[in-house]
Design a protein around this motif. Structure first.
Motif, short mmCIF file in Angstrom:
data_model
loop_
_atom_site.label_atom_id
_atom_site.label_comp_id
_atom_site.label_asym_id
_atom_site.label_seq_id
_atom_site.Cartn_x
_atom_site.Cartn_y
_atom_site.Cartn_z
N LYS A 8 0.47 -1.34 -0.02
CA LYS A 8 0.01 -0.28 -0.08
C LYS A 8 0.75 1.26 -0.31
O LYS A 8 0.68 1.89 -0.77
N VAL A 9 2.05 1.69 0.58
CA VAL A 9 3.15 2.69 0.73
C VAL A 9 4.16 2.05 0.34
O VAL A 9 4.56 0.75 1.23
N LEU A 10 5.01 2.86 -0.02
CA LEU A 10 6.31 2.51 -0.65
C LEU A 10 6.92 3.36 -0.38
O LEU A 10 6.85 4.50 -1.19
N SER A 11 8.22 3.61 -0.02
CA SER A 11 9.04 5.03 0.46
C SER A 11 10.32 5.07 -0.83
O SER A 11 10.16 4.00 -1.81
N GLY A 12 11.15 6.18 -1.33
CA GLY A 12 11.35 6.55 -2.24
C GLY A 12 12.88 5.42 -2.79
O GLY A 12 13.41 4.92 -3.38
N ALA A 13 13.02 4.97 -1.50
CA ALA A 13 14.57 4.19 -0.83
C ALA A 13 14.06 3.04 -1.32
O ALA A 13 14.99 1.89 -1.63
N ALA A 69 2.89 4.89 -4.26
CA ALA A 69 4.37 4.60 -4.36
C ALA A 69 5.15 5.79 -4.16
O ALA A 69 4.90 6.65 -5.38
N ALA A 70 6.53 6.16 -3.47
CA ALA A 70 6.99 7.58 -3.68
C ALA A 70 8.02 7.25 -4.51
O ALA A 70 8.61 6.26 -5.00
N PHE A 71 8.73 7.86 -5.03
CA PHE A 71 9.57 8.37 -5.91
C PHE A 71 10.57 9.39 -5.83
O PHE A 71 10.42 10.72 -5.86
N SER A 72 11.94 8.98 -5.27
CA SER A 72 12.65 10.11 -5.17
C SER A 72 13.35 10.90 -6.92
O SER A 72 13.28 10.21 -7.74
N GLY A 129 14.55 7.89 -8.81
CA GLY A 129 14.49 6.99 -8.79
C GLY A 129 13.77 7.20 -10.37
O GLY A 129 12.76 6.36 -11.90
N TYR A 130 13.14 8.77 -10.93
CA TYR A 130 12.48 8.97 -11.82
C TYR A 130 12.97 9.58 -13.07
O TYR A 130 13.01 8.34 -14.21
N THR A 131 14.21 9.70 -12.28
CA THR A 131 15.47 9.59 -14.15
C THR A 131 15.80 8.44 -14.35
O THR A 131 15.93 8.29 -15.17
N ARG A 132 16.02 7.00 -13.38
CA ARG A 132 16.38 6.30 -13.93
C ARG A 132 15.09 4.89 -14.67
O ARG A 132 15.04 4.70 -15.28
#
Length: 370
Positions: free
Chosen positions: A133-138, A161-164, A167-170
């Motif tokens: 349900k929840v995912l951190s950027g790490a 899900a959150a993205f750093s 993460g978005y660059t990748r």
């Protein structure tokens, strides 16, 4: 109630007998009874009592078959406050049938455990984690880096899900050449604008069209970028394809947004995207695309060396541009050592002078506007 009194005397006797000399069937039946007892009253137990259950579960599952552990994982996975040690044991089981129910649901897995699992376990484990349900950027950083296409799409489609920034660059890199991932990433409501522009610049024309019509709210950015590029393409010289000019204009949008640098040029070159690489080099060298293109298609590599020196590229990027041009044109591989020596001896001031000559020469040879 003491921890020991949580388990009835009869069940304790049965547990001790099952652990001491019981067969697999007896252990499974005892595990079922202990599981029922815990699940039915889990909200009533103290931390000390949960620790007792943790020890019991660990002892029982050590010699059990996967199917029995799978049933335990399915029962404990959704239970808030499940015994943490057995949850971790199940999560790191090699059998995905055992690990998935807890990886996808259990709130007893802390972030460090999820990160360790994502770094070391199978694609099935990563896919299960991607549905939480929840995912951190790490955590998503690792899923995007290690995961296969199914894992990446599942993670991107998870609105929890959150993205750093990394993460978005990748993600944009993973979307390059993959229409399904590109569409998923672009349709995320929270994608930052500069990453969306980068993705559009790299996307195929079919993806751009799909994005422009898929979601009215999201499509505003996509439509604007594509419409601006298309308008310029239709008014440009007829010798260049509309798709090529659209690619040029989208790269210019990246440049105006402050997100175009040498690293982007390197990515374009490595992915054999000539139009995008050419436009990016022109932006960074502050020259018209037509000048850059003329120099890029010279029979020798001199034009590439001049442009790269003006843009202050590293040799790694220069070599990637040379390799791209040779791969696309079918030219024989050039002498890398000679090119590198020439590039290192070339002075920026000399490169600027040669570039000014090229600009002047093209300006005088171009026909006047009608």
């Amino acid at each position: 109630m003491s921890p020991r009194s949580t388990l009835s005397t009869n069940l304790l006797d049965e547990l001790q007998a099952a652990l001491a000399h019981g067969n697999v069937a007896r252990r499974v039946e005892t595990l079922r009874k202990v599981t029922d007892l815990f699940v039915d009253h889990s909200v009533e137990y103290s931390a000390e009592q949960i620790a007792v259950f943790d020890d019991v579960f660990q002892c029982l599952i050590e010699q059990l078959e996967g199917c029995a552990k799978t049933l335990l994982a399915e029962r404990l996975g959704p239970v808030a406050g499940a015994p943490p040690q057995v949850i971790r044991t199940l999560a790191f089981d090699d059998l995905i049938e055992v690990a998935a129910p807890v990886l996808s649901q259990s709130d007893q897995l802390d972030e460090n455990s999820l990160i360790e699992n994502a770094r070391t376990k199978s694609q099935g484990h990563l896919l299960a984690i991607s549905t939480r349900k929840v995912l951190s950027g790490a955590v998503t950083d690792i899923l995007v880096e290690r995961g296969n296409d199914d894992v990446v799409k599942s993670t991107v489609n998870n609105q929890g899900a959150a993205f750093s920034e990394q993460g978005y660059t990748r993600l944009v890199q993973r979307a390059d050449g993959n229409d399904e991932i590109a569409t998923c990433v672009a349709l995320r409501p929270s994608i930052p604008r500069h990453h969306l522009l980068n993705l559009i610049a790299r996307a195929s024309s079919s993806v751009r069209t799909r994005l422009a019509t898929a979601n009215p709210k999201l499509a505003a950015e996509v439509s604007l970028a594509v419409q601006q590029a298309t308008t310029r393409a239709r008014s440009a010289r007829a010798t260049m394809s509309e798709e090529a000019i659209i690619s040029h204009e989208l790269v210019r949008l990246l440049f105006k947004d402050g997100r175009l640098d040498e690293n982007e040029v390197l990515k374009f070159a490595l992915n054999k995207k000539f139009d995008e690489a050419n436009a990016a080099i022109a932006c960074l060298a502050h020259i018209p695309v037509s000048v850059a293109e003329t120099m890029m298609v010279e029979s020798s590599n001199e034009g590439i060396l001049i442009l790269s020196k003006v843009a202050n590229f590293s040799w790694e990027t220069v070599k990637a541009i040379i390799n791209m041009r040779e791969a696309l044109s079918g030219l024989p591989i050039s002498d890398s050592a000679t090119d590198r020596d020439t590039y290192e001896r070339l002075r920026p001031s000399t490169a600027q002078q040669v570039l000014r000559f090229h600009r002047m020469q093209q300006a005088t040879s171009s026909p006047p506007a009608a």
